[in-house]
Structures are given as structure tokens and as C-alpha cells.
Scaffold this motif. Structure first.
Motif, PDB file in Angstrom:
ATOM      1  N   THR A 138       2.201   2.025  -3.415  1.00 12.07           N
ATOM      2  CA  THR A 138       1.241   2.592  -4.363  1.00 12.07           C
ATOM      3  C   THR A 138       1.095   4.096  -4.161  1.00 12.07           C
ATOM      4  OG1 THR A 138      -0.652   2.136  -2.925  1.00 12.07           O
ATOM      5  CG2 THR A 138      -0.080   0.448  -4.540  1.00 12.07           C
ATOM      6  N   TYR A 139       1.431   4.606  -2.988  1.00 11.34           N
ATOM      7  CA  TYR A 139       1.409   6.047  -2.752  1.00 11.34           C
ATOM      8  C   TYR A 139       2.753   6.687  -3.087  1.00 11.34           C
ATOM      9  CZ  TYR A 139      -3.041   5.693  -0.328  1.00 11.34           C
ATOM     10  OH  TYR A 139      -4.350   5.473  -0.028  1.00 11.34           O
ATOM     11  N   LEU A 140       3.838   6.037  -2.699  1.00 10.00           N
ATOM     12  CA  LEU A 140       5.153   6.648  -2.848  1.00 10.00           C
ATOM     13  C   LEU A 140       5.666   6.657  -4.280  1.00 10.00           C
ATOM     14  CD1 LEU A 140       7.110   5.445   0.299  1.00 10.00           C
ATOM     15  CD2 LEU A 140       5.984   7.630  -0.110  1.00 10.00           C
ATOM     16  N   ASP A 141       5.351   5.646  -5.072  1.00  5.38           N
ATOM     17  CA  ASP A 141       5.875   5.582  -6.434  1.00  5.38           C
ATOM     18  C   ASP A 141       5.383   6.742  -7.291  1.00  5.38           C
ATOM     19  OD1 ASP A 141       7.500   4.194  -8.434  1.00  5.38           O
ATOM     20  OD2 ASP A 141       5.568   3.820  -9.408  1.00  5.38           O
ATOM     21  N   THR A 196      -5.855  13.976  -4.470  1.00  4.74           N
ATOM     22  CA  THR A 196      -5.751  12.515  -4.404  1.00  4.74           C
ATOM     23  C   THR A 196      -5.557  12.034  -2.972  1.00  4.74           C
ATOM     24  OG1 THR A 196      -4.776  12.461  -6.590  1.00  4.74           O
ATOM     25  CG2 THR A 196      -4.489  10.514  -5.240  1.00  4.74           C
ATOM     26  N   TYR A 197      -4.697  12.681  -2.237  1.00  2.66           N
ATOM     27  CA  TYR A 197      -4.372  12.219  -0.891  1.00  2.66           C
ATOM     28  C   TYR A 197      -5.222  12.969   0.091  1.00  2.66           C
ATOM     29  CZ  TYR A 197      -0.421  10.124  -3.263  1.00  2.66           C
ATOM     30  OH  TYR A 197       0.373   9.406  -4.109  1.00  2.66           O
ATOM     31  N   ILE A 208      -1.988  16.090  -6.330  1.00  6.19           N
ATOM     32  CA  ILE A 208      -1.611  15.401  -5.096  1.00  6.19           C
ATOM     33  C   ILE A 208      -2.573  15.762  -3.972  1.00  6.19           C
ATOM     34  CG2 ILE A 208       0.151  15.278  -3.279  1.00  6.19           C
ATOM     35  CD1 ILE A 208       2.239  15.595  -5.535  1.00  6.19           C
ATOM     36  N   VAL A 242       0.845  -1.198   0.000  1.00  6.20           N
ATOM     37  CA  VAL A 242       0.000   0.000   0.000  1.00  6.20           C
ATOM     38  C   VAL A 242       0.877   1.243   0.000  1.00  6.20           C
ATOM     39  CG1 VAL A 242      -1.729   1.279   1.304  1.00  6.20           C
ATOM     40  CG2 VAL A 242      -1.894  -1.201   1.134  1.00  6.20           C
ATOM     41  N   LEU A 243       1.931   1.231   0.801  1.00  8.55           N
ATOM     42  CA  LEU A 243       2.847   2.372   0.851  1.00  8.55           C
ATOM     43  C   LEU A 243       3.466   2.626  -0.516  1.00  8.55           C
ATOM     44  CD1 LEU A 243       4.232   4.521   2.568  1.00  8.55           C
ATOM     45  CD2 LEU A 243       6.007   2.839   3.074  1.00  8.55           C
ATOM     46  N   LEU A 298       4.254   9.583  -6.252  1.00  7.35           N
ATOM     47  CA  LEU A 298       4.760  10.806  -5.636  1.00  7.35           C
ATOM     48  C   LEU A 298       6.221  11.033  -6.024  1.00  7.35           C
ATOM     49  CD1 LEU A 298       4.119  13.136  -3.703  1.00  7.35           C
ATOM     50  CD2 LEU A 298       4.873  11.665  -1.844  1.00  7.35           C
TER      51      LEU A 298
END
Length: 67
Positions: A23-26, A66-67, A63, A20-21, A28
Motif C-alpha cells: 500500500t506504500y510502494l504502489d 503522507t509518509y 509524499i 502494508v508494504l 510511490l
């Protein structure tokens, strides 16, 4: 940087290493890299500053939504 991003995605998909991490960090990390290039190009007057600002603003908005 593009090759390492591709390799990271390849390994994650083919060896079931998704998190899950990740999918957010890539995405970004991709946006940070692209915007760093845009700001650098604007700094040395290769592209107009307004273009880099528009690019950066669009990604900040994406961003934020989305977040």
C-alpha cells in the motif's frame, strides 16, 4: 507499465494478496514513473521545464506530507 500496474492491483484485490508494504510502494512507484516521464519530456523540450518542476514538486510535497 500501466498494464502491469493494473494486473498487480487486480491480483492483489481478487486473491487477497494485499500487504502494508504494497500500500506504500504502489503509489510511490506510480509517482516515480509519472515524474520520470515528465522530466524526460522536459529534457527534450516537449513540455516546459517549469511544468515538470511543478509536477515533481507537488508529488514530493504530497509524499512528504503522507509518509
Amino acid at each position: 507499465a500501466g498494464v502491469s500496474d493494473w494486473l498487480d492491483g487486480y491480483i492483489a484485490k481478487n486473491y487477497d494478496q494485499k500487504t502494508v508494504l504494497g500500500t506504500y510502494l504502489d503509489p510511490l512507484a506510480d509517482k516515480i514513473m509519472v515524474n520520470s516521464v515528465a522530466v524526460s519530456l522536459a529534457y527534450v523540450n516537449i513540455i516546459p521545464a517549469w511544468c515538470a518542476g511543478l509536477w515533481l514538486g507537488r508529488d514530493v510535497l504530497l509524499i512528504g506530507l503522507t509518509y
